[in-house]
Design an enzyme around this catalytic site. Structure first.
Site, PDB file in Angstrom:
ATOM      1  N   SER A 161      33.614  17.193  74.639  1.00  0.00           N
ATOM      2  CA  SER A 161      32.558  16.193  74.728  1.00  0.00           C
ATOM      3  C   SER A 161      31.683  16.476  75.965  1.00  0.00           C
ATOM      4  O   SER A 161      31.184  17.589  76.103  1.00  0.00           O
ATOM      5  CB  SER A 161      33.199  14.803  74.777  1.00  0.00           C
ATOM      6  OG  SER A 161      32.269  13.822  74.475  1.00  0.00           O
ATOM      7  N   ASP A 327      34.381  14.468  63.114  1.00  0.00           N
ATOM      8  CA  ASP A 327      33.648  14.067  64.318  1.00  0.00           C
ATOM      9  C   ASP A 327      32.180  13.887  63.951  1.00  0.00           C
ATOM     10  O   ASP A 327      31.471  14.858  63.723  1.00  0.00           O
ATOM     11  CB  ASP A 327      33.821  15.142  65.402  1.00  0.00           C
ATOM     12  CG  ASP A 327      33.129  14.788  66.712  1.00  0.00           C
ATOM     13  OD1 ASP A 327      32.400  13.775  66.769  1.00  0.00           O
ATOM     14  OD2 ASP A 327      33.321  15.536  67.687  1.00  0.00           O
ATOM     15  N   HIS A 360      35.977  12.184  66.780  1.00  0.00           N
ATOM     16  CA  HIS A 360      35.626  12.865  68.034  1.00  0.00           C
ATOM     17  C   HIS A 360      36.824  12.950  68.978  1.00  0.00           C
ATOM     18  O   HIS A 360      36.985  13.928  69.699  1.00  0.00           O
ATOM     19  CB  HIS A 360      34.477  12.087  68.684  1.00  0.00           C
ATOM     20  CG  HIS A 360      33.987  12.677  69.959  1.00  0.00           C
ATOM     21  ND1 HIS A 360      33.491  13.968  70.031  1.00  0.00           N
ATOM     22  CD2 HIS A 360      33.903  12.175  71.221  1.00  0.00           C
ATOM     23  CE1 HIS A 360      33.116  14.212  71.285  1.00  0.00           C
ATOM     24  NE2 HIS A 360      33.367  13.157  72.018  1.00  0.00           N
TER      25      HIS A 360
END
Lengths: 408, 217
Positions: A161, A327, A360
């Site tokens: 991320s 995700d 995610h």
């Protein structure tokens, strides 16, 4: 939850375990915005031992709400660190063989200089007087830390991320200092949808009367409701509908029938409220504003005339990019954009997409295929350098379950 | 899944030197040690691993199957998931010494475009393909009146990935039309033996497969 959860920010950072180092004392840290910070403090943790050649250092970059406590017991929550499945003996980042460094990002609230710290000019916390920081500024602070630690070249830099954004920034700006770059569940820029969700979170914080224009340190009341709502919104974006359905479906919370009111009738509501409440104990609202802003501003190609491939021209770095099928915040299409640019630069790149329904957050969880892939990728790098390799240890099912409960 | 039973480990065990397929060995023998190689449609990574480990090449792979890619990366190979039809355009000119396309051209949607990309990306391209002009194929179609199935073409018409089959003559003519130079052609016989193509007419009848070294003009 430890006693540190209820301590004030300044009390907390004084009592946190781990290392803190003061940097940029002589020459200020010049930020992308043009503002300067001097000095800065960087709080970091290390795991494992640096070898004599200093060739086994791995930098772990944390995500939006992560911190330097990647492994071990988290001093505030009392639970395992956010990447304890990845960092430890016999794990992908094997602390028997690697020297793992993880630093709290610039703008954070766990000991590295951020908006909750005292502005030397005014003697009170920075609040919104803190300059806006970028992912590039975060990486610059990490670079100063590595200089101080005497680490010229990283075996690997790894993160998911926002951590993945830092990985890309590292590889682009300092290719000579990175052997392998592992970017997980990330993108080369924040999309309109990403920015939109962050803006909802920021508006929730700023709409809380206790926020007081960012100067809530004066009243001693934190904008808890606003930050909790921000966290609730963001948390939904980290999960997938199949995962939410599997965990909660439409199940009711502690009741047999609907209340025909606005209590948390559904388990998913109760869960989100809990997530929001527990988050405000460990995170600073202004830091949340600054770090989400840094992610929004991230656009690596923009620094290279709009051509992402130019960021990686003649790169000697070995790249591993991974995405997750479920995700939707950082979808595979964004990972492919990075891979496309790396191909266009004829860079050494591996790209894997992991089939999972965990959304995610999958990069934080037990994904055996991800772990096997990263282990193989890193082992190849070790073989090149003549460093020892070792097989992956089996993860303890109980620990896997605890991580799932903690994260999702 | 236990790490001791991972696809990665199985792939590694399956690709020991002795196991490399005969047709891949012929390709491997034509690649210079230490050169830069892109293997398109690298399958389970047999050739790529051999090239990296035995010939010290700087090897990259492109493979359509994500499961295959993940298994290869976990053995340390540099492979990306991608499609020859769409993703070759990303690579810069002359990025590799050799680009390998083994038994894949006939499965692409646009073989002409793919061929042009190969010689643009690589200084040389090595292309192997099944020969639809082989006498056995011709005979099966002539006598049986059905789509031929042979050792090189093992799948039934309704499940074959091969959507653009051609004869060796067709292939050589396409290269000429694309202004691609055929530097060398080898005919592969049923036993896996390879010899230079002296007569295209003869090779087109007797070779089960062809292997060509190509270069852009």
């Amino acid at each position: 939850m430890s006693a540190l959860a209820s301590a004030s920010h300044l009390e907390r950072i004084e009592r946190l375990p781990g290392h803190r180092v003061v940097l940029a004392e002589d020459a200020p840290l010049r930020l992308v915005s043009g503002a300067e910070l001097s000095p800065i403090t960087v709080a970091y943790q290390t795991y494992g031992t640096l070898n004599a050649e200093k060739s086994n250092a791995v930098l772990v970059c944390h995500a939006l709400t992560g911190d330097q406590f990647a492994a071990g017991v988290h001093p505030v929550t009392g639970k395992a660190g956010w990447w304890s499945l990845m960092v430890g003996p016999g794990r992908v980042l094997d602390t028997d063989r690697f020297f793992v460094v993880c630093a709290n990002v610039l703008g954070g609230c766990m000991g590295t200089t951020g908006p909750a710290d005292v502005n030397p000019a005014s003697g009170e916390p920075w609040g919104l007087d803190f300059p806006v920081v970028t992912v590039a500024d975060m990486v610059e602070a990490q670079r100063l830390l590595l200089d101080r630690l005497g680490i010229d070249k990283l075996l690997a830099v790894i993160g998911g991320s926002m951590g993945g954004m830092q990985v890309l920034e590292w590889a682009a700006k300092h290719p000579e200092r990175v052997r392998a770059a592992i970017a997980l569940a990330t993108a080369s820029h924040h999309t309109a949808q990403n920015i939109a969700f962050h803006e909802i979170g920021r508006q929730a914080i700023m709409a809380d009367p206790d926020w007081e224009g960012g100067a809530y340190f004066r009243s001693g009341r934190k904008p808890r409701r606003g930050l909790a709502v921000a966290r609730m919104t963001a948390h939904v974006t980290y999960l997938s509908e199949p995962a939410l359905h599997r965990k909660f479906g439409r199940k009711l919370q502690d009741r047999a029938r609907l209340s025909y009111g606005f209590d948390a009738d559904f388990q998913v509501e109760s869960y989100l409220r809990y997530q929001g409440k527990s988050f405000v104990d460990r995170f600073d609202a202004n830091a949340y504003l600054y770090i989400t802003r840094a992610m929004d501003y991230f656009d690596l190609a923009a620094d290279y005339g709009g051509r992402l491939a130019a960021a990686f021209a003649d790169s000697p770095v070995r790249f591993c990019v991974a995405s997750f099928t479920s995700d939707w915040l950082f979808p595979t299409s964004e990972a492919k954009r990075i891979v496309q640019a790396l191909n266009a630069a004829a860079a050494d790149v591996s790209f894997v997409e992991i089939d999972t329904d965990k959304g995610h957050d999958a990069f934080l969880l037990a994904e055996p295929e991800l772990h096997a892939t990263l282990h193989g990728f890193l082992s190849a790098e070790c073989e090149r350098l003549g460093l020892a390799t070792a097989p992956l240890a089996l993860l303890d099912p109980e620990e896997i379950g605890q991580t799932e409960d903690r994260v999702t | 899944m236990s790490p001791l039973d991972s696809p990665a480990l199985r792939a590694k065990q399956a690709t020991r030197r002795a196991d490399i397929r005969t047709d891949l060995q012929i390709i491997a023998d034509m690649i210079a040690p230490g050169s830069r190689v892109l293997d398109i449609g690298c399958g389970d990574g047999q050739l790529l691993r051999y090239l990296v480990e035995e010939k010290g090449v700087v090897g990259r792979g492109l493979e359509l199957s994500q499961d295959g890619v993940n298994a290869m990366v976990s053995t340390g190979l540099s492979v990306v998931q991608g499609d020859a039809d769409t993703d070759l355009a990303d690579f810069p000119d002359g990025a590799f010494d050799t680009v390998v396309l083994s038994q894949t051209l006939q499965a692409t949607r646009d073989p002409r475009f793919v061929l042009e990309q190969l010689v643009r990306i690589g200084r040389h391209a090595l292309v192997s393909l099944p020969n639809f002009g082989h006498w056995r194929v011709r005979l099966k179609l002539l006598v049986g009146g059905r789509m031929p199935m042979t050792a090189s073409l093992p799948d039934a018409w309704y499940e074959t990935p091969n959507i653009h089959l051609c004869t060796l003559r067709d292939f050589v003519e396409l290269c000429a039309a694309c202004r691609i130079e055929v530097e060398k052609g080898l005919m592969i016989d049923g036993q896996g033996g390879a010899k230079p193509i002296a007569s295209l007419r003869r090779a087109n009848l007797l070779a089960t497969d062809g292997l060509f070294v190509l270069r852009g003009r």
